[in-house]
Each structure stands twice: as structure tokens, then as C-alpha cells.
Scaffold this motif. Structure first.
Motif, PDB file in Angstrom:
ATOM      1  N   GLU A 270     -30.552  56.958  33.775  1.00  0.00           N
ATOM      2  CA  GLU A 270     -30.511  56.304  34.900  1.00  0.00           C
ATOM      3  C   GLU A 270     -28.896  56.505  35.699  1.00  0.00           C
ATOM      4  O   GLU A 270     -28.672  55.746  36.635  1.00  0.00           O
ATOM      5  N   ASP A 272     -26.170  57.799  38.140  1.00  0.00           N
ATOM      6  CA  ASP A 272     -26.266  58.921  39.550  1.00  0.00           C
ATOM      7  C   ASP A 272     -25.394  59.838  39.326  1.00  0.00           C
ATOM      8  O   ASP A 272     -24.621  60.060  38.446  1.00  0.00           O
ATOM      9  N   GLU A 273     -25.202  60.558  40.418  1.00  0.00           N
ATOM     10  CA  GLU A 273     -24.251  61.823  40.554  1.00  0.00           C
ATOM     11  C   GLU A 273     -22.890  61.470  40.202  1.00  0.00           C
ATOM     12  O   GLU A 273     -22.366  62.228  39.666  1.00  0.00           O
ATOM     13  N   ASP A 274     -22.436  60.192  40.937  1.00  0.00           N
ATOM     14  CA  ASP A 274     -21.073  59.853  40.341  1.00  0.00           C
ATOM     15  C   ASP A 274     -20.854  59.658  38.925  1.00  0.00           C
ATOM     16  O   ASP A 274     -19.932  60.055  38.142  1.00  0.00           O
ATOM     17  N   ASP A 275     -21.763  58.905  38.304  1.00  0.00           N
ATOM     18  CA  ASP A 275     -21.848  58.823  36.714  1.00  0.00           C
ATOM     19  C   ASP A 275     -21.544  60.340  35.841  1.00  0.00           C
ATOM     20  O   ASP A 275     -20.799  60.492  35.326  1.00  0.00           O
TER      21      ASP A 275
END
Lengths: 464, 464, 464
Positions: A270, A272-275
Motif C-alpha cells: 500500500e 505510494d510513490e513517495d514511500d
């Protein structure tokens, strides 16, 4: 007339050219040290003949098929992606018909070198000579002299490093180690598939990493242990370096709890791109930390946007010539990692770039200061006469020669190895010759530098 | 064999070289105009002998110790930061042992020039010649000819500008003014310490600014008045220019009320990074506004990320070779200020960059249009043969020669001044010689340009 | 002594120069193919004499007046913006007085070419020769040989493309078509005024677009139909290309409903900057889609920040030399459009840049892969000897020669057309000569390439 002139790539000015000739004469025949590339250990383990000219020269060489594709040739017609090429002669003919497209490119230099030096061809490849080439090459490939091991020897390769997934069992390398043929072929630890959440099959890869190492890779600690374990395994088989191909050069310095939490999010699917970007950033720092411990040299290859062409990716998969460079920041990106380890005497981090503007602005200033940093040679699209010359012109004044690490052939095309080293040695000699001709260094220094750039700096930087 | 060849830095092609020789002969011995640098007026005020070779050549020269540091030499071993060097001969020996690292760098050219031209040394510096060098230099430093004033004269310096904090009392400059030795040494107004909230001791500096000027620097208006006051003081002591070293080139145009509010926030110590950046941006605009009034030429040096290496900064402080350039935008950043003052005939703003890509893309187009703008010479890492040549190659076609301002030696190392001007003059002549050889200008124009680049444009731009 | 040397722009090295001479001899007199420029069809439709030297050489040439302006000349004194120049001789004198400013710029080369080749002048322009120049040029302009059609013929122009607003009635082109003078002058479809919401008069332009085409341009569908209609109209009058001058290279792929909604917002006048940028992005994609249908070649010219100087813009309007380039991303920006059409064999998109760093990093890698992409020649500030050479040096190794499209003169100054092609041909020959001298290609290939770069690639790329 031969395909290659003996003075190729040397400046036209007679004074400078004669200095370049003298310098080159002293490095031309030195053994090849190849610390970074993409050849396959399996070739040498089995020592099978290469099947046909198209399989050898066209299929694995994305420099070649991307150019043909850009001018309207269909990859299907080149039988790209097929395990066995059905009509190798037909594929070769298409290549020959379009060989003029390579004028002014490094591919032309590499290919002509192999055609002349390895296959004795002297007339230029064209529609007219397509069959002559095909027959000559096909015939030679069946001879013992053209088996992988024989070529390895005739190329005078001293060390050859492959690049291998962190979860690769390195079977071929192990086979080679146990066999009678005692040449130095070493693996390189490339963990992209288990540190980049966007890598195809990432979670399966993490699971596999756990299996192989017996660590619980569902916990941050187990995951790090598993990576340590694999690094040790690679090291036991001769590896001296790791390699990291991230979209950016970003590094991070999260505390262990944050790392563990982020790892959970990543594994949950789950993220996102930042993670994902922060995770890759943290993993570069973790890899640096492990390098301080185990002494493996760290190579960072950032800034390629992979698989830019979606349609092609869906049809043919990765490495189809559709990876495109992007502007790359190093100064802010590397700071968290450098704050921790930039002053470590025991660490070597070799930085590469696809954004040449970084050489004079960021990379040479960084490498000319931090003891842990060195500059890798011009990479990929810039592994070319003009690219190499620009590298020396933009990096040397600030980083000097001794913060650079010699040449990487970085190739999937085994037969191009001598050609690529030939080009690199010539360009280095051409650059040194200009410095001598302009009285910026003395000739005795240039001779010493030519040796250093060809052999000494490579061995030292890569701890070979 | 001498350390320096008389044709150094000239192109190898005989036609081009002979043009360069002829051009250089006409500028080689012209007096030095040095409108921007970091030497100390105190040297000339006291005229004391320089203590020893290491104190003179190594300690103040971050080009030198950053390279040594990058290759594992400890700054402690170089006694960096110490007021008195305890083992100058030992420090010198380390330097000599590593002198080969400077091959291909401008430091090598500058150092060899000083070694040969000022100390008469002819054998290259190395481990072997370390003592010879040390003894020769140490001995000469004790002679009257090597006192600062004597060197100033033998260097044929016409004007020398120092760079001074806005709150510096300029005691040494005043001493010089009152003394018998009537050479032109002028200060430059550098307000970073009182306009950049991130500068160490910013609020104390503001308070001190109030004290010196008798203005209430806790109000926006009083603060501006205090700055005006200091500018007038600098001007009264011969200053013709200001200098601004900001992280970016950003300018702003807030209305007076917004300015006053922002200033309060800044002084409160509760400003965030954005506030600080906007404040610096507004202050560049205020400085331009004051320049329109008082005629001081404005120099903007943006784009250096200071003190990138935290560990080193904590141990040794500023200026340790760990400032690293970053990508720099000028087009959007300067627009607010240019909207106000870009068309002012009475304003001269000299722009510098550490991001060479800006020359052809942004700086030459801007300077080739706005009457107030001029291009400063290649700065810092680019103050080098290749860097200077790239500057001319990328800026001239759009900005011409006459929107440039000649050379800055920009040095802390007094003995490198003649060497740096020598390199700059040679490269300019080499560039002009190529234009002549390629029939892009006529030879009579090149002779005129050589004079302009060496003297006339400097004096005009800096109003000297 | 003539103004121009016959070997201008050729490398000084004798071997390389003689190769360049031989190559240039074969292309020097080839007809001019000019697929992109800003001359006016009306000149040829009416065939009136050009009024005076200042109107011809100074007023329309922003390269000229921006340089004068940067050095303090007032645009009012040059009578810029006036329909008729009142004191053309006085304007000419100002220009002559400042002609030295152009040393080292391409304007100097272009102007000297026209002065010598077209007006027979041999002494350099200066204060002293101002009147001689003025009189000579003024007199010749009244002769039949200097009428636009006669010059067109004497310049050996094969095809000349103008650039025209999408809502231009193309009256002059139609007049020419119907007349007796049968030379090929074709329009180019430039829709900026009806696809860029920030363009002055955008909504009026949309309304006018509806009127001309009979489509309801207040609906997305009607708007697209109207554009299709105009493209067909341009095509019927010989157009083979479109041209797009956007602030960035951004493209988008919204679904039709989103497009319709966005279009409503745009027309409502309540769009913010983001909406406007997305709209332009979507319109580039729509234009590409129409190009796939109608075969018009698509030119994209991104990255110029228009009218940087507000004061000047308010006084004098557009195109006053105050457009400044900005850093430009292509890799992410073009992806939505390339995902849709990058692999289309029937599409040609020609990419231009004002950010030279993009050549080796982004543009050559993109054009060396996508079949639909080609690289336009160096544009605007980079349409210069150094700029062209850098283009070949940075683009060729990755994109080859055959993904480039020859030269654009891109000029508003009719008399500079032969000069600009002369410079481009010389630089291409100089580059090819170096490749031959360094044995990177053979001389027979260079001869073929010289023809290809001068004529064949242009005709093929622009479908002429």
C-alpha cells in the motif's frame, strides 16, 4: 582499405597526434580490467559456441536495435526477444541495409573493430557485403578460437566482473570456480530487485531472499540480515563491488523505527510513490553502511527513466532501448548518506551519471572533496568519444585524475569488450596529448597517467 | 627544464598558436586590475613577512586542501585552522608527496607559476624536492622583496579590491589611506552577514550594525538606513562595488509593509526556511535599489550550497572546500528585480554562476538584453582553462564580448594573483586566436579585444 | 580586403581544413530548402522594393536591436515599432557606431555576408563607413535586382515556408498561387493564438476561428473540427507542417469528457495557470493526433519565457529581444503524447530546444529510439557556429545523423537567408571534416552526409 585507421580518434594536429601515438603505444596491449559489465558467466561455464551473427551482434545490443527502431525497422523483423532466431541471415541483412545509420556513433567504432580485428573483414558492411559478413562470421563462430573461453584469453582479459541479482544463486560462477579454467570472473552484487518496490516481482523477490538466506525477510531486521548474508556470499565468490540502479540519487537517514515502519508499508503493497522513493533512498544508505562493514565498493547508477515506451515494454519487456536519462541532482540527494559516511576512509562510492551537466557542477566538486567518493567513467549514452572527452574536460580540473576510476565497458556484447577499451584508451591518450601539447602537464606525467587510467586506478578503486 | 613553458595554454595548431603568441605579447605585461578578491588589507597595512611556506601556500587555499582531503589526507595533519603552524616543514612534505594529484588542475598552473616566477624554482615539486622548495621559499619570505607591499608592486597591481563584511570597521583600509604607501586598495561591501538570516550570528550582526551606524536596526526603516550608511562609508574609502553570496539568485518585490512585517518575523527568530529565502530575495532587490542611488556596482554570486560536509564544518568551520554548487535558475529568480531596475542605465549588476549550463541558456540571453546586466567571469571551480574557454564559447555568441567584465582573480592566496591573471590572459588570447584563425574576426579586432578584456572592460564595469 | 574569408568557420588544422574545403565545395551552391522561417509572403505577392537599409536590416532583426539595447541604445532612437522610419540614416549611424559589439556573434557573420555578397561592400561597417554603407544599400534597394522576387531567385531558393497564424486567411499565399510567378512558397500552420489561453486575444481568436470555419468553437468538438478544417485549408495551399511555440514541452492525455470540461473552464476565462498549462498540453496531443490523420509534420518549439521585460513589452509589444530560454524537461513532458503516437510510422514530430543540456541527456536518446521523433537544428540563440557544433557533438553519437532534419534559417530577415545557410553548411562540413580527420568516418561517407544534411534530410523530414 581497412575498416579502421591506426590513428583513429587522435586529434588531427600533427604535434598532438604524435604525442597521442606515443602514449597509446604504451597502453594499447595492456591486459583488460573490466570491473563492471553485463556479460554472462554462463558463456564461460558452458563454453558453447555463439549460435549465429545476429544472435551475437544484434539481439543483445540495444544500441543497435534502438537506432534501427528509430528509423522504422520493426523489432519483430529483427526477431528481438526470441530465444532462437529463425532467420538470422534475414535479420543480418536488415542490419546491413541500415548500417549507414551508425555513422558518427560509437556503435560503428565498436562493430568495425570486432569485424576487422576478430573476423578479418576489411570491406565496409552494407547491403552489398551483408552475405560476405554473415558467412565469414558464422563460419568463424564454429571454430574453437571463437568459443567464449578462447576469446576471453585472446582479449587478454585480466578480470571480468558480471552484474548479478542479489537472489541469483551464482551457479555459473560457482561452476567456474570449481572447474579447471582458472580465469578471474567475479560477480557484482546488484540488489535492485529486492530494494526497489517498483521492480517487477518485488515482493516475491523479498520472499525468495528469505528462503535463500533462512532469514525472516518480513521484518526490517531480518531483511537487513538477509542482505548482509547475500553480500557475504557474493564476496566469498570474489565480488568486490555492489551496483545500484535507482531512478534518482536520493539517500535518506531514517531512524531504525521509522525504517521498520516504512518497510511494513512497503511490504503491505500500500505504499505510494513517495514511500517507494524514500525506501530506495534509505536502502542506498543501508548499502553504504554495509559497505563500510564489509568493504564492498559501492556503485551508484542513477537517473535513468526505465521503459519510457509503454507499448514496447508490454510487447518486448525491459532493456529494449527505451530507457531515457533525466536531469539528476546529487548535491541534495546524497547529503544524508554523505553526512554519515562521506568521510569514511574505508568506503568507496563510485558515482555515475547520465546527466553530463552534473560533472562540472556537482560530481567533480563532490568527488574532489569527500574521501569516500570517486567518479565513474562516462556511462551508457556518454560512453563515446565525445562523451569521454567531455568527461575529462569537465571533471579533471576540479576532481583531478586520481578521483576517477578508469574505464567500465559496461557491455552485454562480449565481442565489443576489446573495442570499447580500445576507444577509451585512445580518448584518454588524446586528452593527455592535448594537455602535453598545451604544456599543462609534462610528457613523463602523461605516460604515468596513461598507465594509471588504464590499469592502476581501476584496480585500486575496485579493490581488485 | 623550467616548470612552465612559454606557450602554455595556447592551442597546438601552429597558425592559431602564433596568433595567440602575438596577442599575448601585447597584454602579458599590462598592470593587474583586480576588482574582486579575498586578500587581506592587513597584510599591506602591517607589511609583515609571511611566516612560512605552508602558511602561505597551503592553509588559505581550499583548492589545495580539498584535493588532499579527497584523497585521504587529514586536515589535522595539514594543521588547517591553526593560527600558527607548528610543523610547517612536515605539512609541506605532505603537500609535496601528493603534488601529482594536481595534474590537470588549475592549482597546478597557479602554483608552478608562483614557484618559478617568484621563487626561481625549476624542478617539479615532489617528495624529492620538498625540502629544496621549503628552504628556498622560507628563505625568500624573509627578504624585503617578499614583503606584501614589495610583492604588490612587483606584481604590477593597479587596483586591488578586498571583500569585507558590512560591519567591518575597515581599520586596515583606513590605516593604508592615512599612510605613506599610496597604492589603490579598495574595499567591497559584502552584506551577507546582515542580510542572510541563516548566517552564523545574524541577529548579533544586526545589533552591531545598529551600534556602528546609530540607527535602530530593529525597524525595517532603520535597518535600511543603517545599510545605506555603511554603503556610504565603504564608498568613502574607495569601494565601487558590493558583493552578494546567496544560495539562489532569487529576488522579490514586496511592498514596504510586507517588508516590515517580514523583517519582524526574521528578527523574532521564528522565521522558517521560506521566510528566510524571501527575505534574502527582497534584500537583493533592496541592494539593487540602493545601487541605483549610490552607483555601487552589484555583484551576485549565487548557487553555492555552503558547508555540505557537516562533520568537517563542526570541526573546522567555513571555507574548508566543502561548498558545492547546485543547479541555479536566473530567469524566474531575477525577474522581480529586473522588472524594477533592469532597464536602469545607471545600474550595473554583474552575474556569476557555478552552473555553467546557465551561460548559453539564461545568462547570455539576459545580459545580451538588459542594459543593467553584465556577465562576471567563470567563477570558483570554473576559473580554469577549460572553464574559461567554455565561458567564451557559450556566452560570446549571444552576449558578445562587451557584456562581459574581464577577469576576477577572486583569490585568498596573494601569491596566486599574477598566475591567475596570466592564465586568464592566455585563455582569452587562445580564444581570440581561434576566432581569427577561423576568420570569424579580423586580427586588428582581436588586438583591440585583448586590451578590452584585460583592462578596459574591467575598469568600465567596476567603475574604477 | 574582403569582409569574408573563403575559409571562414573551417578548423585551422590544415588537414581538417582541406577536407572541409572539399566537402563544402560540393554543397556550397546547392539550392536552399527553407522549411521553417518567418519571412512574409506579402513581400513576394506585392514585390515592392524594401524601403531603406534600416527598415531592412535593423528593425526586424531582434538579434541586432537586443544587443544595441543591452549596451544602452534606446529602442526609440532606433525607431523600433514604427511603420515608417523617419530618420533611417540616423538609425543606421547608431548601428554602425556600435557594430563592434557584434564581434564574435553570428549576427556579424550574417550581416557581413549580406553586405559583401549582396551589396558588394568590402570595408568593415563602422562609424567611418556608415554613410558609404547607407548609400550603397539604399541605392541598390531601388534596383530591380533587389526586389523580393529577384532576390528569391538569386538566392536559389527551392522552397520557402512561412509561419502563419491558424486564423490567417493566407491571402498573400493565395495571391501568389494564382499569379504568374511560380515559385514554391508554402504556409506553416501555427495555432498558438487559438490553443494557448495566455495568448493575447485568445477568446476573440477562438470566436474568429468559429466564424472562418463555420464551426461552433464554443464546444470542444466544434473547436477540434475548426482546427481540422484550418489544417486542411493550410494543406490545400501547400503546407506540409505545423509549428507549436509552447512555454514547456508538456503533453497530456485526458479523456474526451475531461477535455470538454477543461475547454469550458478555459473559455469561461476563469482558468488558473494550471488549467492553462494542462490545456496547452492536451492541445499538443490533439495536434499530434491530427498529424497522424492528415500527415502534417509537427514542430515543437518549447522553453522560451516570452516578454521577460515587462516595461519593454508594455511600450513596444512582442518580439523585442526579451524572450529568455528556461530549463526544459522533455522526458516526462512528452510521455503522454509518445505513449499514444510515438510508435506511429506515419507521424513526424520535430523537437527543438533552447536548453542545450537536453541534447545529450534527453533529446538524442528520445529521437534515437522513437520512430516518430526527429531532432530539429539548433534554434534561436544556438543557431550559431559554436551552437551548431555543440549540437552535432552532443546529439550525433546517440541519435546519429539520420534522426536530424537539416537546417532551418528561422529568420525574419530575408537577406540573411543565404548567409545563414552558408554558416550551417560550413559548420556541418567542419564537423564532418573532423570526423574524417580523426578516422571516425570515411571521406566518401562524409560527402554523402554533406548532401543529406543540406538537402535530402530536410526534404524527407518536412515531406517537401
Amino acid at each position: 582499405m581497412p575498416l579502421l585507421h591506426d590513428d583513429r580518434l587522435f586529434p588531427a594536429d600533427p604535434t598532438t597526434r604524435s604525442i597521442a601515438q606515443r602514449l597509446f603505444a604504451t597502453v594499447r596491449d595492456l591486459p583488460i580490467v573490466s570491473p563492471h559489465g553485463h556479460t554472462q558467466a554462463g558463456w564461460f561455464a558452458t563454453n558453447d559456441a555463439f549460435p549465429d551473427p545476429s544472435k551475437l551482434f544484434i539481439q543483445p545490443d540495444h544500441y543497435v536495435h534502438r537506432m534501427l527502431y528509430s528509423q522504422g525497422v520493426k523489432l519483430e523483423d529483427l526477431e528481438i526477444g526470441k530465444a532462437v532466431i529463425e532467420n538470422p541471415r534475414k535479420v543480418w541483412k536488415i542490419f546491413a541495409d541500415h548500417y549507414y545509420l551508425f555513422r558518427g556513433t560509437p556503435s560503428r567504432l565498436w562493430l568495425d573493430y570486432a569485424f576487422q580485428e576478430q573476423f578479418g573483414l576489411t570491406e565496409r558492411l552494407s547491403s552489398k557485403t551483408a552475405d560476405l559478413y554473415y558467412d565469414t562470421i558464422a563460419e568463424k563462430l564454429q571454430t574453437p578460437e571463437f568459443r567464449p573461453r578462447a576469446l576471453f584469453e585472446s582479449f587478454k582479459i585480466d578480470v571480468l566482473a558480471t552484474t548479478d541479482s542479489a537472489i541469483d544463486p551464482l551457479t555459473d560462477i560457482q561452476t567456474l570456480r570449481k572447474g579447471d579454467w582458472k580465469r578471474r570472473i567475479v560477480p557484482t552484487f546488484r540488489p535492485d530487485s529486492v530494494v526497489d518496490p517498483e521492480f517487477a516481482g518485488f515482493r516475491e523477490n523479498i520472499a525468495k531472499l528469505g528462503e535463500i538466506t533462512g532469514e525472516n525477510t518480513e521484518t526490517w531486521e531480518g531483511y537487513l540480515n538477509a542482505l548482509r548474508n547475500r553480500r557475504a556470499f557474493f564476496k566469498s565468490l570474489g565480488a568486490t563491488a555492489t551496483d545500484h540502479g535507482h531512478p534518482t540519487a536520493r539517500t535518506a537517514d531514517l531512524d531504525p523505527e521509522e525504517c521498520a515502519q516504512l518497510f511494513d508499508v512497503i511490504l503491505s503493497g500500500e505504499a505510494d510513490e513517495d514511500d517507494e522513493e524514500v525506501f530506495r533512498a534509505q536502502m542506498l544508505t543501508e548499502m553504504a553502511r554495509m559497505s563500510v562493514e564489509d568493504g564492498l565498493v559501492m556503485q551508484i547508477h542513477p537517473g535513468s527513466m526505465r521503459n519510457h515506451n509503454q507499448i514496447l515494454f508490454e510487447k518486448f519487456g525491459r532493456d529494449m532501448g527505451a530507457d531515457i536519462p533525466t536531469a539528476t541532482d546529487y548535491v541534495h540527494a546524497l547529503q544524508p548518506m554523505l553526512d554519515l559516511f562521506g568521510n569514511e576512509a574505508n568506503l568507496t562510492v563510485i558515482l555515475f551519471t547520465l546527466d553530463e551537466t552534473a560533472f562540472s557542477r556537482e560530481l567533480a566538486p563532490l568527488a574532489g572533496h569527500y574521501p569516500a567518493l570517486r567518479l565513474g567513467p562516462p556511462w551508457w549514452f556518454h560512453d563515446s568519444p565525445e562523451g569521454m572527452m567531455r568527461f575529462r574536460e569537465t571533471a579533471t580540473e576540479t576532481a583531478g585524475f586520481y578521483n576517477t576510476v578508469g574505464f567500465n565497458d559496461d557491455t552485454r556484447a562480449f565481442l565489443s569488450i576489446p573495442a570499447r577499451h580500445d576507444v577509451a584508451r585512445r580518448i584518454d591518450c588524446a586528452f593527455l596529448a592535448r594537455l602535453v601539447a598545451e604544456h599543462r602537464i609534462e610528457e613523463d606525467e602523461a605516460f604515468e597517467l596513461a598507465q594509471d587510467l588504464t590499469v592502476n586506478l581501476v584496480k585500486k578503486a575496485y579493490r581488485l
